[in-house]
Design a protein around this motif. Structure first.
Motif, PDB file in Angstrom:
ATOM      1  N   VAL A 102       4.972   6.629  15.352  1.00 43.32           N
ATOM      2  CA  VAL A 102       6.022   6.128  16.263  1.00 43.32           C
ATOM      3  C   VAL A 102       6.853   5.304  14.983  1.00 43.32           C
ATOM      4  N   ASN A 103       6.124   4.446  14.075  1.00 42.97           N
ATOM      5  CA  ASN A 103       6.650   3.733  13.368  1.00 42.97           C
ATOM      6  C   ASN A 103       7.635   4.434  12.336  1.00 42.97           C
ATOM      7  N   GLU A 104       7.242   5.508  11.806  1.00 45.47           N
ATOM      8  CA  GLU A 104       8.106   6.295  10.813  1.00 45.47           C
ATOM      9  C   GLU A 104       9.270   6.934  11.451  1.00 45.47           C
ATOM     10  N   VAL A 105       8.985   7.298  12.901  1.00 47.00           N
ATOM     11  CA  VAL A 105      10.293   7.750  13.713  1.00 47.00           C
ATOM     12  C   VAL A 105      11.320   6.837  13.828  1.00 47.00           C
ATOM     13  N   LEU A 106      10.858   5.435  14.186  1.00 42.26           N
ATOM     14  CA  LEU A 106      11.688   4.666  14.450  1.00 42.26           C
ATOM     15  C   LEU A 106      12.561   4.254  12.928  1.00 42.26           C
ATOM     16  N   LYS A 107      11.666   4.211  12.062  1.00 38.00           N
ATOM     17  CA  LYS A 107      12.375   3.759  10.649  1.00 38.00           C
ATOM     18  C   LYS A 107      13.531   4.877  10.292  1.00 38.00           C
ATOM     19  N   ALA A 108      13.255   6.191  10.598  1.00 41.96           N
ATOM     20  CA  ALA A 108      14.301   7.193  10.326  1.00 41.96           C
ATOM     21  C   ALA A 108      15.501   7.247  11.239  1.00 41.96           C
ATOM     22  N   PHE A 109      15.087   6.874  12.470  1.00 43.63           N
ATOM     23  CA  PHE A 109      16.193   7.249  13.450  1.00 43.63           C
ATOM     24  C   PHE A 109      16.743   6.052  14.178  1.00 43.63           C
ATOM     25  N   ALA A 110      16.160   4.780  13.854  1.00 44.97           N
ATOM     26  CA  ALA A 110      16.738   3.422  14.676  1.00 44.97           C
ATOM     27  C   ALA A 110      16.308   2.660  13.851  1.00 44.97           C
ATOM     28  N   TYR A 111      16.807   2.571  12.508  1.00 47.95           N
ATOM     29  CA  TYR A 111      16.462   1.464  11.449  1.00 47.95           C
ATOM     30  C   TYR A 111      16.578   0.075  12.041  1.00 47.95           C
ATOM     31  N   ASP A 112      17.715  -0.341  12.794  1.00 49.19           N
ATOM     32  CA  ASP A 112      17.651  -1.737  13.169  1.00 49.19           C
ATOM     33  C   ASP A 112      16.589  -2.191  13.972  1.00 49.19           C
ATOM     34  N   MET A 113      16.188  -1.131  15.023  1.00 51.58           N
ATOM     35  CA  MET A 113      14.943  -1.427  15.973  1.00 51.58           C
ATOM     36  C   MET A 113      13.646  -1.595  15.060  1.00 51.58           C
ATOM     37  N   TYR A 114      13.635  -0.786  14.027  1.00 53.41           N
ATOM     38  CA  TYR A 114      12.375  -0.702  13.124  1.00 53.41           C
ATOM     39  C   TYR A 114      12.392  -2.153  12.422  1.00 53.41           C
ATOM     40  N   LYS A 115      13.512  -2.342  12.233  1.00 51.83           N
ATOM     41  CA  LYS A 115      13.599  -3.895  11.595  1.00 51.83           C
ATOM     42  C   LYS A 115      12.978  -4.940  12.301  1.00 51.83           C
TER      43      LYS A 115
ATOM     44  N   VAL B  17      -8.979  14.504   7.530  1.00 53.31           N
ATOM     45  CA  VAL B  17      -8.346  15.338   7.217  1.00 53.31           C
ATOM     46  C   VAL B  17      -7.083  15.892   8.051  1.00 53.31           C
ATOM     47  N   VAL B  18      -7.388  16.258   9.094  1.00 58.00           N
ATOM     48  CA  VAL B  18      -6.262  16.351  10.248  1.00 58.00           C
ATOM     49  C   VAL B  18      -5.243  15.364  10.331  1.00 58.00           C
ATOM     50  N   LEU B  19      -5.854  14.223  10.326  1.00 59.90           N
ATOM     51  CA  LEU B  19      -4.918  13.040  10.801  1.00 59.90           C
ATOM     52  C   LEU B  19      -4.023  12.682   9.527  1.00 59.90           C
ATOM     53  N   GLY B  20      -4.892  12.848   8.628  1.00 60.94           N
ATOM     54  CA  GLY B  20      -4.289  12.763   6.975  1.00 60.94           C
ATOM     55  C   GLY B  20      -3.154  13.438   6.891  1.00 60.94           C
ATOM     56  N   LEU B  21      -3.266  14.786   7.045  1.00 64.30           N
ATOM     57  CA  LEU B  21      -2.165  15.758   6.878  1.00 64.30           C
ATOM     58  C   LEU B  21      -0.929  15.618   7.923  1.00 64.30           C
ATOM     59  N   LEU B  22      -1.364  15.428   8.963  1.00 66.88           N
ATOM     60  CA  LEU B  22      -0.270  14.997   9.969  1.00 66.88           C
ATOM     61  C   LEU B  22       0.827  13.889   9.535  1.00 66.88           C
ATOM     62  N   LEU B  23      -0.165  12.581   9.109  1.00 71.16           N
ATOM     63  CA  LEU B  23       0.822  11.662   8.467  1.00 71.16           C
ATOM     64  C   LEU B  23       1.772  11.827   7.450  1.00 71.16           C
ATOM     65  N   SER B  24       0.902  12.199   6.490  1.00 67.11           N
ATOM     66  CA  SER B  24       1.540  12.468   5.227  1.00 67.11           C
ATOM     67  C   SER B  24       2.972  13.711   5.357  1.00 67.11           C
ATOM     68  N   GLY B  25       2.403  14.640   6.224  1.00 69.25           N
ATOM     69  CA  GLY B  25       3.561  15.604   6.457  1.00 69.25           C
ATOM     70  C   GLY B  25       4.782  14.936   7.172  1.00 69.25           C
ATOM     71  N   THR B  26       4.351  14.131   7.999  1.00 69.43           N
ATOM     72  CA  THR B  26       5.666  13.365   8.935  1.00 69.43           C
ATOM     73  C   THR B  26       6.622  12.615   7.840  1.00 69.43           C
ATOM     74  N   GLU B  28       6.686  12.889   4.574  1.00 70.76           N
ATOM     75  CA  GLU B  28       7.441  13.766   3.838  1.00 70.76           C
ATOM     76  C   GLU B  28       8.688  14.246   4.209  1.00 70.76           C
ATOM     77  N   ILE B  29       8.625  14.682   5.582  1.00 75.93           N
ATOM     78  CA  ILE B  29       9.684  15.333   6.325  1.00 75.93           C
ATOM     79  C   ILE B  29      10.841  14.087   6.674  1.00 75.93           C
ATOM     80  N   LEU B  30      10.214  13.161   6.875  1.00 75.93           N
ATOM     81  CA  LEU B  30      11.028  12.080   7.539  1.00 75.93           C
ATOM     82  C   LEU B  30      11.644  11.071   6.160  1.00 75.93           C
ATOM     83  N   LYS B  31      11.330  11.154   5.006  1.00 74.27           N
ATOM     84  CA  LYS B  31      11.545  10.525   3.829  1.00 74.27           C
ATOM     85  C   LYS B  31      13.035  10.202   3.748  1.00 74.27           C
ATOM     86  N   PRO B  32      13.771  11.580   3.513  1.00 71.52           N
ATOM     87  CA  PRO B  32      15.229  11.631   3.128  1.00 71.52           C
ATOM     88  C   PRO B  32      15.891  10.944   4.291  1.00 71.52           C
TER      89      PRO B  32
END
Lengths: 227, 255
Positions: A102-115, B17-26, B28-32
């Motif tokens: 949830v936190n990662e998704v917020l950071k990507a798509f709703a940065y203000d909310m994330y902050k 392992v499953v949870l770790g892969l899930l987290l690191s995958g997400t 990686e995808i969301l980083k840009p």
């Protein structure tokens, strides 16, 4: 913590309707009669912290709904595989993973909310409601029922924090969802008329007061007495 | 049901392992996308020091980027006020300088970005200089941007952010009504000494007659002290640059 729902030995019939009476009760019970905040008094921490404004509260509520429903589902699916001796840490790992997502998704798509929310989103992990539902329900029930149960509890939590946030934002900042209601209302009564906002409502003390009043009103209606 | 130790260990390993892969995958995808959101946020903060917050709030992300590209030019300077374009063979731009990382170095070795707010359609006529500042609040780091008018003395505006100040108390440095208090204050005394602007203890007094003092935040004196220290430090670091700019502009005036 209430274990009423878990104690009822639920006998599953294959032909049970998708929204049978019993299943409806799973969702509606936590809204009022068995509300996680006002009756079980769980999840108070975040109820106090995030409720100064409606918008972050809404995001928080949605996050909690997602986390509780998904964790209830995952734990329920795994319930026969999870070793009893490490079940708490397994639950914790699942919940923590979901919260991080949830936190990662917020950071990507709703940065203000994330902050604004990031600390409190992280704290969903320790929200007693989540672990409480896993322990009391998901570990002993089928996935579909667990989803309904989680959804009910999360809704019960959500409507309470949204109500608290409504009054805190209205009285504390004179707005609802950032719309300056007080300014509009003042406008109707002429230039010199001013509705004062109350600084107490912005501080956590305000949440205690609103929550206290809410519990009082609710209990006087339902006649619930703590024993 | 009592499971064997081997079962418990196997279960735990698979779960991890499953949870770790899930987290690191997400991640990686969301980083840009996250990086873009972060950059946009920085741009909004820089612009927030020079234009009203409401007009930034109305802009779409693309509009912010466009506005930033057309109205902001930037340089990087060192403590002596000399412009730096590359370091160890790597090109340096103000946008890539991490002020927080530089904060850990000695002031003499730090890089100081300057964001110049330009007149519309112009490429060198500055309206304001936006200087990043960085320091420690009560619980965690605080940072922000101070915009100075071209006299390098009057504050055009400020924006502040924080990592973990107390909500409702120290966290108020991000609120507009606190930031507005800095507007039109001056950082140099009449003798030409850099005195910065100090947020006072207590709240509710009127400091409009004093160009170097602003009203404080009740219950957040330590955060306010952090802000004061941060401003004073960084304005000092930028002093050589500001002196150079001032000399330059006074020469133009004489011609």
């Amino acid at each position: 913590m209430s274990t009423e729902t878990a104690d009822k030995a639920i006998i599953e019939k294959d032909t049970e309707a998708l929204f049978s009476k019993r299943r409806k009760k799973l969702v509606t019970d936590p809204l009022v009669d068995d509300n996680p905040i006002t009756i079980q008094v769980l999840g108070i921490c975040s109820a106090l912290a995030v409720t100064t404004q409606m918008q972050p509260t809404l995001v928080m509520a949605l996050s909690v709904i997602f986390v509780i429903v998904m964790s209830n589902l995952s734990i329920s699916l795994l319930r026969n595989k999870i070793p009893g001796r490490v079940r708490i840490i397994v639950q914790l790992a699942v919940v923590a993973t979901l919260v991080t997502l949830v936190n990662e998704v917020l950071k990507a798509f709703a940065y203000d909310m994330y902050k604004e929310l990031s600390v409190f989103v992280g704290l969903i992990i320790t929200n007693c409601i989540v672990m409480g539902r896993l322990e009391a329900f998901a570990l002993g029930n089928k996935p579909y029922d667990s989803i309904l149960d989680g959804f009910g509890s999360a809704l019960g939590y959500s409507w309470i924090i949204l109500t608290v946030a409504f009054f805190r934002e209205l009285w504390g900042s004179g707005a609802v969802f950032g719309i300056p209601v007080f300014d509009y209302v003042s406008g109707w009564f002429g230039e010199d008329f001013n509705l004062a906002t109350n600084g107490l409502m912005v501080s956590p003390v305000g949440a205690f007061i609103i929550l206290g009043l809410l519990i009082w009103v609710q209990r006087s209606k339902t006649g619930y007495v703590e024993h | 049901m009592q499971q064997s130790n081997a079962y418990i260990i196997t279960f735990s390993v698979i779960l991890t392992v499953v949870l770790g892969l899930l987290l690191s995958g997400t991640s990686e995808i969301l980083k840009p996308i996250q990086k873009k959101a972060e950059e946009l946020d920085t741009k909004k903060q820089i612009l927030g020091a020079v234009i009203p917050a409401e007009s930034i709030a109305e802009m779409k992300p693309e509009e912010v980027n466009e506005y930033y590209a057309s109205r902001i030019s930037s340089v990087v300077v060192n403590i002596k006020g000399e412009e730096i374009t590359e370091q160890d063979g790597v090109e340096i731009t103000a946008e890539t300088v991490d002020v927080g990382k530089n904060f850990k170095k000695d002031p003499e070795e730090r890089l100081f970005p300057v964001f110049i707010f330009l007149e519309e359609g112009s490429e060198d006529a500055a309206i304001a200089y936006v200087l990043p500042v960085y320091g420690n609040g009560l619980w965690d780091k605080i940072w922000g941007y101070v915009a100075l008018k071209t006299d390098m003395d009057t504050i055009e505006g400020v924006t502040f952010s924080h990592a973990g100040e107390t909500p409702g108390l120290g966290a108020r440095i991000t609120s507009l009504d606190v930031q507005q208090r800095y507007k039109d204050k001056t950082i140099y005394s009449e003798d030409g000494e850099l005195v910065s602007v100090d947020m006072q203890k207590g709240e509710g007094k009127d400091y409009s007659g004093d160009p170097h003092k602003i009203d404080g935040m009740s219950g957040a004196t330590i955060t306010a002290n952090g802000v004061n220290k941060m401003l004073k430090n960084y304005l000092n670091y930028y002093q050589s640059y500001m002196d150079k700019k001032k000399e330059g502009s006074s020469k133009v005036a004489m011609n």
